[in-house]
Design a protein around this motif. Sequence first.
Motif, PDB file in Angstrom:
ATOM      1  N   GLU A 111       0.532  -1.218   0.160  1.00 28.86           N
ATOM      2  CA  GLU A 111      -0.113   0.175  -0.092  1.00 28.86           C
ATOM      3  C   GLU A 111       1.110   1.514  -0.031  1.00 28.86           C
ATOM      4  O   GLU A 111       0.599   2.557  -0.400  1.00 28.86           O
ATOM      5  CB  GLU A 111      -1.172  -0.027   1.421  1.00 28.86           C
ATOM      6  CG  GLU A 111      -1.724  -0.864   0.929  1.00 28.86           C
ATOM      7  CD  GLU A 111      -3.133  -0.269  -0.040  1.00 28.86           C
ATOM      8  OE1 GLU A 111      -3.312   0.532  -0.356  1.00 28.86           O
ATOM      9  OE2 GLU A 111      -3.311  -1.473  -1.164  1.00 28.86           O
ATOM     10  N   LEU A 112       1.739   1.137   0.883  1.00 25.59           N
ATOM     11  CA  LEU A 112       2.803   2.466   0.818  1.00 25.59           C
ATOM     12  C   LEU A 112       3.823   2.485  -0.223  1.00 25.59           C
ATOM     13  O   LEU A 112       3.637   3.914  -0.868  1.00 25.59           O
ATOM     14  CB  LEU A 112       4.011   2.508   1.813  1.00 25.59           C
ATOM     15  CG  LEU A 112       3.547   2.381   3.536  1.00 25.59           C
ATOM     16  CD1 LEU A 112       4.448   1.908   5.158  1.00 25.59           C
ATOM     17  CD2 LEU A 112       3.230   4.097   3.696  1.00 25.59           C
ATOM     18  N   GLN A 113       3.694   1.432  -1.307  1.00 31.75           N
ATOM     19  CA  GLN A 113       5.126   1.522  -2.589  1.00 31.75           C
ATOM     20  C   GLN A 113       3.261   2.119  -3.528  1.00 31.75           C
ATOM     21  O   GLN A 113       4.131   3.097  -4.516  1.00 31.75           O
ATOM     22  CB  GLN A 113       4.804   0.480  -2.611  1.00 31.75           C
ATOM     23  CG  GLN A 113       6.179   0.262  -1.833  1.00 31.75           C
ATOM     24  CD  GLN A 113       6.809  -1.456  -2.746  1.00 31.75           C
ATOM     25  OE1 GLN A 113       6.245  -2.639  -2.567  1.00 31.75           O
ATOM     26  NE2 GLN A 113       8.320  -1.416  -1.967  1.00 31.75           N
ATOM     27  N   ALA A 114       2.334   2.074  -3.002  1.00 30.46           N
ATOM     28  CA  ALA A 114       1.380   2.673  -4.566  1.00 30.46           C
ATOM     29  C   ALA A 114       0.301   3.433  -4.482  1.00 30.46           C
ATOM     30  O   ALA A 114       0.933   4.316  -5.318  1.00 30.46           O
ATOM     31  CB  ALA A 114       0.298   0.841  -4.493  1.00 30.46           C
ATOM     32  N   LYS A 115       0.687   4.285  -2.867  1.00 32.24           N
ATOM     33  CA  LYS A 115       0.254   5.479  -2.857  1.00 32.24           C
ATOM     34  C   LYS A 115       1.389   6.346  -2.485  1.00 32.24           C
ATOM     35  O   LYS A 115       0.738   7.438  -1.984  1.00 32.24           O
ATOM     36  CB  LYS A 115      -0.515   5.190  -1.970  1.00 32.24           C
ATOM     37  CG  LYS A 115      -1.715   3.873  -1.975  1.00 32.24           C
ATOM     38  CD  LYS A 115      -3.047   3.711  -1.328  1.00 32.24           C
ATOM     39  CE  LYS A 115      -4.740   3.145  -1.346  1.00 32.24           C
ATOM     40  NZ  LYS A 115      -5.252   3.124  -0.579  1.00 32.24           N
ATOM     41  N   HIS A 116       2.689   5.554  -2.071  1.00 30.23           N
ATOM     42  CA  HIS A 116       2.862   6.818  -1.071  1.00 30.23           C
ATOM     43  C   HIS A 116       4.551   6.032  -2.119  1.00 30.23           C
ATOM     44  O   HIS A 116       5.997   5.743  -1.286  1.00 30.23           O
ATOM     45  CB  HIS A 116       3.716   6.733   0.071  1.00 30.23           C
ATOM     46  CG  HIS A 116       2.769   7.332   0.761  1.00 30.23           C
ATOM     47  ND1 HIS A 116       1.807   8.302   1.017  1.00 30.23           N
ATOM     48  CD2 HIS A 116       0.966   5.734   0.756  1.00 30.23           C
ATOM     49  CE1 HIS A 116       0.362   8.332   1.788  1.00 30.23           C
ATOM     50  NE2 HIS A 116       0.128   7.241   1.417  1.00 30.23           N
TER      51      HIS A 116
END
Length: 276
Positions: free
Chosen positions: A182-187
Amino acid sequence: MLLAMQRNQNVGVLLANLKMPPAQVVDAVRTLVTTGQAGGLTQEQINSIARSLATPDERKTLSKYTGAVGELSEAEQMLIGLTELPALEERLACAKLVASFKERVGGVCAAGDTLKGACAEVCGNPLLHLILKIALIIGNFLNAGAPQGSAIGFQLDTLLKLKDVRATNNKAVTLMHFIARELQAKHPGADCLKEQLELAPQAARLNLATVREELRDLKTALRQMGKVLDAPAEATGDAPEFRQFLGSFYADATAGAAAAEAGLDEADKKAGRGRQ
């Protein structure tokens, strides 16, 4: 031979490692405990000599010898020469502290600085705060309908459980994997947290109990040094130069130990607040 053969052999090994004749060792130790100068001895050599000093019973035996010193073994020549130096054990203990203090107190200070630096990194890192926020949101979602589903925070050790919560359709995927994706995708750029927390791994490896013990040992050694300085000059061999040197060192070292303790206390408090 005045002393047991095994004892002679052990001290003989020390002399071989020192690579000095007995008289030179005695002269070097005399210089050390009368002027504060190392006399060509390293810290390890000073420690070895201190461990090899004659016992009370051996001193009695050596003191009764009235023959020519040259007729004794080299080990006995060294020990009999050292027994003639007054209050040698106390003064050698002081010399050992002088030789090792800077490195030892530096280690305590470095541990405190590392812990304070790591606390600053953790408390002031926006990316880490984001990760904790996401973990809290997911935790509340998974616990919806339960008392834990409305949490406003969590203990940091709860993060260790992220790798234990697994997907129902793929047991190889954990909640930690999900948060990372999730972090890699959105941030974008969120994978640089490790570089941003440079001191945190070092702080995690610190054993504060060991650091505290080292500080206590230093303070105990300083108290013993204070007793030597408070004793009448005659009791310590009446070495004015050594006492002057020791007094100056004692004042600086006491202040240094106090500063190291204050720094460690401050770091411990910051870490404690972070654990709350």
